[in-house]
Design an enzyme around this catalytic site. Structure first.
Site, PDB file in Angstrom:
ATOM      1  N   ASP A   1     -15.271  37.944  40.426  1.00  0.00           N
ATOM      2  CA  ASP A   1     -15.667  36.674  39.809  1.00  0.00           C
ATOM      3  C   ASP A   1     -14.593  35.620  40.019  1.00  0.00           C
ATOM      4  O   ASP A   1     -13.466  35.783  39.579  1.00  0.00           O
ATOM      5  CB  ASP A   1     -15.875  36.870  38.299  1.00  0.00           C
ATOM      6  CG  ASP A   1     -17.018  37.840  38.021  1.00  0.00           C
ATOM      7  OD1 ASP A   1     -17.814  38.086  38.934  1.00  0.00           O
ATOM      8  OD2 ASP A   1     -17.103  38.333  36.891  1.00  0.00           O
TER       9      ASP A   1
ATOM     10  N   ASP B   1     -10.568  40.428  43.747  1.00  0.00           N
ATOM     11  CA  ASP B   1     -11.225  40.223  42.471  1.00  0.00           C
ATOM     12  C   ASP B   1     -12.622  39.702  42.836  1.00  0.00           C
ATOM     13  O   ASP B   1     -12.839  39.194  43.943  1.00  0.00           O
ATOM     14  CB  ASP B   1     -10.426  39.186  41.679  1.00  0.00           C
ATOM     15  CG  ASP B   1     -11.128  38.746  40.419  1.00  0.00           C
ATOM     16  OD1 ASP B   1     -11.534  39.610  39.641  1.00  0.00           O
ATOM     17  OD2 ASP B   1     -11.276  37.527  40.233  1.00  0.00           O
TER      18      ASP B   1
HETATM   19  P1  B16 Z   1     -18.599  42.084  32.251  1.00  0.00           P
HETATM   20  P2  B16 Z   1     -13.398  39.580  37.394  1.00  0.00           P
HETATM   21  C1  B16 Z   1     -14.404  39.364  34.928  1.00  0.00           C
HETATM   22  O1  B16 Z   1     -14.564  39.610  36.276  1.00  0.00           O
HETATM   23  C2  B16 Z   1     -14.871  37.959  34.576  1.00  0.00           C
HETATM   24  O2  B16 Z   1     -14.035  36.995  35.178  1.00  0.00           O
HETATM   25  C3  B16 Z   1     -14.834  37.774  33.089  1.00  0.00           C
HETATM   26  O3  B16 Z   1     -15.301  36.479  32.739  1.00  0.00           O
HETATM   27  C4  B16 Z   1     -15.724  38.840  32.437  1.00  0.00           C
HETATM   28  O4  B16 Z   1     -15.695  38.737  31.028  1.00  0.00           O
HETATM   29  C5  B16 Z   1     -15.222  40.219  32.858  1.00  0.00           C
HETATM   30  O5  B16 Z   1     -15.253  40.305  34.268  1.00  0.00           O
HETATM   31  C6  B16 Z   1     -16.086  41.322  32.286  1.00  0.00           C
HETATM   32  O6  B16 Z   1     -17.370  41.248  32.803  1.00  0.00           O
HETATM   33  O7  B16 Z   1     -18.967  41.547  30.920  1.00  0.00           O
HETATM   34  O8  B16 Z   1     -19.661  41.881  33.316  1.00  0.00           O
HETATM   35  O9  B16 Z   1     -18.158  43.526  32.184  1.00  0.00           O
HETATM   36  O10 B16 Z   1     -12.908  38.169  37.471  1.00  0.00           O
HETATM   37  O11 B16 Z   1     -12.348  40.575  36.968  1.00  0.00           O
HETATM   38  O12 B16 Z   1     -14.157  40.017  38.631  1.00  0.00           O
HETATM   39 MG    MG Z   2     -11.746  36.556  38.539  1.00  0.00          MG
END
Ligand code: B16
Ligand code: MG
Length: 252
Positions: A41, A39
């Site tokens: 984030d 993953d």
């Molecule tokens: P975006 P991950 C996620 O990433 C984030 O943890 C989450 O906070 C975010 O809303 C989601 O991606 C979508 O991101 O708005 O940039 O498309 O933890 O799956 O890497």
């Molecule tokens: Mg994450």
């Protein structure tokens, strides 16, 4: 069978269909693991704060209460689902929802332009390098539609074999689709894959995909994973292989 007793018959892991329930449990062999799916984030970098700042700006503009505690619930959650959680039951039109998602994303994209390799979390680069040296394939499984940009800003694009991101599949985590897509891109089977995740929904997705799950963070959040670690700091492939091979039989 008494409570707490361990027996092979308790094992119902779909990856290891045990034709004879009395036969020994197949131990995890490190040679079976062909790939890692990280993953992004909260695992390789901490964009949660940047997502927070972007959502906070939007929430303030809309007069909606939002704080860091509320932001915790958005970890690993898709953009749309995050907005829905922030809006609660207030009625908004589809056009307003779209506009707010785009506005938040503009704020977020602006913030990630400042990211550098310094924003990699401790232990991330060492583990990526060690895995590559060991011939293990490396994929990304992120809900984010900005994953590609973040990976480039972090300077790790050349270490990644496949990216599954917010554009790859329809069903977000906790559905297994994103990780299954990543494994397919890597050319490996689910049971040969290890997912590293910081979100409960991500662990659920990894388990639903029939993959090994390594959770980063508190047990209350990622306790369903096969192995739980505070972070990747100081973690080596040898450590992980060892820990996965000692996974509680109940969890498999
Ligand atoms: P975006 P991950 C996620 O990433 C984030 O943890 C989450 O906070 C975010 O809303 C989601 O991606 C979508 O991101 O708005 O940039 O498309 O933890 O799956 O890497
Ligand atoms: Mg994450």
């Amino acid at each position: 069978m008494g409570h707490g007793e361990k027996d092979t018959t308790e094992i119902t892991n779909p990856q290891f269909p045990i034709s004879n329930p009395q036969s020994p449990i197949p131990n995890l062999q490190s040679s079976n693991i062909q790939g890692f799916i990280f993953d992004l984030d909260g695992v390789l970098t901490d964009t949660a704060e940047l997502h927070y700042l972007a959502w906070k700006k939007l929430a303030d503009e809309e007069g909606i209460p939002f704080d860091r505690e509320a932001n915790e619930a958005l970890r690993g959650v898709s953009r749309r689902a995050s907005l829905m959680l922030i809006l609660g039951d207030k009625p908004y039109s589809e056009a307003q929802i779209q506009e707010m998602m785009e506005r938040k994303n503009r704020y977020y994209v602006e913030l990630i332009q400042n990211m550098t390799p310094q924003d990699l979390l401790p232990g991330a680069i060492a583990l990526l390098d060690e895995l590559r040296q060991a011939g293990i394939k490396i994929g990304i499984g992120s809900a984010s539609k900005n994953a590609q940009t973040v990976i480039e800003r972090l300077g790790i694009a050349d270490k990644i074999d496949a990216i599954a991101d917010g554009y790859s599949v329809q069903e977000p985590k906790p559905a297994p689709d994103l990780f299954l897509y990543a494994a397919k891109q890597l050319g490996i089977e689910p049971e040969q894959s290890v997912v590293v995740e910081d979100a409960a929904a991500g662990i659920e997705a990894a388990l639903a995909a029939g993959m090994w799950a390594v959770g980063l963070g508190p047990v209350e959040r990622v306790g369903a994973a096969h192995v739980v670690l505070p972070s990747l700091e100081g973690i080596t492939w040898a450590d992980l292989r060892e820990q996965l091979s000692h996974v509680s039989r109940q969890k498999r």
